[in-house]
Design an enzyme around this catalytic site. Sequence first.
Site, mmCIF file in Angstrom:
data_model
loop_
_atom_site.group_PDB
_atom_site.id
_atom_site.type_symbol
_atom_site.label_atom_id
_atom_site.label_comp_id
_atom_site.label_asym_id
_atom_site.label_seq_id
_atom_site.Cartn_x
_atom_site.Cartn_y
_atom_site.Cartn_z
ATOM 1 N N LYS A 177 0.839 -1.195 0.000
ATOM 2 C CA LYS A 177 0.000 0.000 0.000
ATOM 3 C C LYS A 177 0.877 1.249 0.000
ATOM 4 O O LYS A 177 1.460 1.616 1.016
ATOM 5 C CB LYS A 177 -0.921 0.035 1.224
ATOM 6 C CG LYS A 177 -1.862 1.254 1.199
ATOM 7 C CD LYS A 177 -2.588 1.443 2.495
ATOM 8 C CE LYS A 177 -3.397 2.744 2.437
ATOM 9 N NZ LYS A 177 -2.547 3.944 2.239
ATOM 10 N N GLU A 250 9.928 2.292 10.206
ATOM 11 C CA GLU A 250 10.903 3.350 9.942
ATOM 12 C C GLU A 250 10.140 4.655 10.039
ATOM 13 O O GLU A 250 9.345 4.976 9.160
ATOM 14 C CB GLU A 250 11.542 3.152 8.561
ATOM 15 C CG GLU A 250 12.827 3.935 8.374
ATOM 16 C CD GLU A 250 12.588 5.335 7.877
ATOM 17 O OE1 GLU A 250 12.568 6.257 8.735
ATOM 18 O OE2 GLU A 250 12.413 5.526 6.682
ATOM 19 N N CYS A 284 13.166 11.670 6.006
ATOM 20 C CA CYS A 284 13.203 11.278 7.419
ATOM 21 C C CYS A 284 14.590 11.480 8.003
ATOM 22 O O CYS A 284 14.744 11.687 9.210
ATOM 23 C CB CYS A 284 12.749 9.833 7.583
ATOM 24 S SG CYS A 284 13.657 8.668 6.553
ATOM 25 N N GLU A 385 9.478 17.130 14.078
ATOM 26 C CA GLU A 385 9.845 16.887 12.684
ATOM 27 C C GLU A 385 8.982 17.754 11.771
ATOM 28 O O GLU A 385 7.771 17.557 11.667
ATOM 29 C CB GLU A 385 9.660 15.412 12.325
ATOM 30 C CG GLU A 385 10.134 15.088 10.918
ATOM 31 C CD GLU A 385 10.005 13.615 10.573
ATOM 32 O OE1 GLU A 385 10.907 13.094 9.895
ATOM 33 O OE2 GLU A 385 9.003 13.006 10.973
#
Length: 493
Positions: A177, A250, A284, A385
Amino acid sequence: MIMNAYKIFIDGAWLEPQPGGSIASIDPSTGETIAKIARSSASDAKKAVSAAKKAFDSGVWHTLSINERGKALEKIAQVIRQHAKELAEIESRDTGKTIKQTTFIDVPTCADTFSHFAKIQKELAAKKINISAPVDSKLCYEPIGVVAAISAWNYPLIFFGWKVAPALMAGNSIVYKPSSVASLSVIRLFEIIDGILPKGVLNLVTGGREAGEELARSADVDMVSFTGGTITGQEIMKMASVNAKKLCLELGGKSPNIVFADCDIDAAVGGAMSAIFMNQGQMCVAGSRLLLEDKIYDEFIAKLAKEAQRLKIGNALDYTTEFGPLVSCEHRDSVLKFIEQGKKEGARLVCGGKIGDVADFGKGAFLEPTIFADVKNSMTIAQEEIFGPVLCVIKFSGVDEAIKIANDSKYGLAAMVWSKDLKKAENVAQALRCGTVWINTYGGFYNEAPFGGYKQSGVGRELGVEGLLDCMQIKHVCRDTTPGGRSLVTGWF
């Protein structure tokens, strides 16, 4: 030209989603709708899982020899390379990353990952254990079963390679997905590799949250491999607890880029630029916290700002563009809120911070490269973040303070260290609580080396032998070698 991509791929067939519906794919350079993807439901996800489980239980894939599976993976790699130009253009139009990046990094990386894992042989063979007892003992590596792979929008093709290649080589069946924000390159990839694998071994569902939640909860899914935000990862952990399925997550990062005064300043400036402005900061592992030693603080910021303001902003499909749009206007608005928060908390805006003059690109999701100086590590922009082109510059004095600031984060994905004193750099690397440390470089990912994070940056590893074994079960087989096969514990009774 990108064609509309409405269907999902289950058990070797392209199907309409049930009950139906679609999600628009927007070109972030222009704001135009370029395609529509299927909005998969929970029932679609269930159907895909059922197909994957049926394929796995039949043994049509995992009972093939390692060599045969490797040949199929190499064929996938070859097909990706044959369609490289088309895939690069689709990825660029769908995500806003520059055509230079998709052409020279993303597509080749995806193909190379399949080629690498196609050649793995001895790592999957049973291994003898030396035990000082009258037994013959060995470890056997077996596929885990059905793997649900859920990926983020910032590197669709690369994540496909990272998740699918090792999972397939291990013998698993997969339901994939991609993010609803950027699915087109993956959909096209499914089209061009159709027929290489047995039916049901690799399935595709697209769309939003409903399908993803079903994959995480399903008792027939044996493992979830997820790349995305930490909050979503935490939700997946809760849903996956239904059947205690294996997880590889992750997640987010707030990576420190530590620059000592004894570095090669020009090299470090270039590294800092790449670490925060490549892919418009939507990484990331972005080096979003730049820790500068006080002796070079002002000089380094001045050079960095000069380079940042030189970047050519433009349409992602223009080969002269160095800095494309963010993935969407909605995401850009989220980044702008962080920029305003940084101003309120007292950080000094050195450059950028606004949409800029991009009238030629209409409704594109553009934002200038942004640098904040005089940032305190306790500020929101230094702790959260942002996932955009916003650099937070923090001053330090000495090794101990640098390490303390770098580790003062809930994340632990990656870090960078710049110094000509390699012993010092190595010592700092050992002290950092993160999964990857680059010394005097940035952004090297290798199929041979595992990738993953500490703390809230995730669990498990991708790539490397470690990533391959994360997609497998390890079975210990112990055989008594004494005459008659006497049990070692017979004497108890």
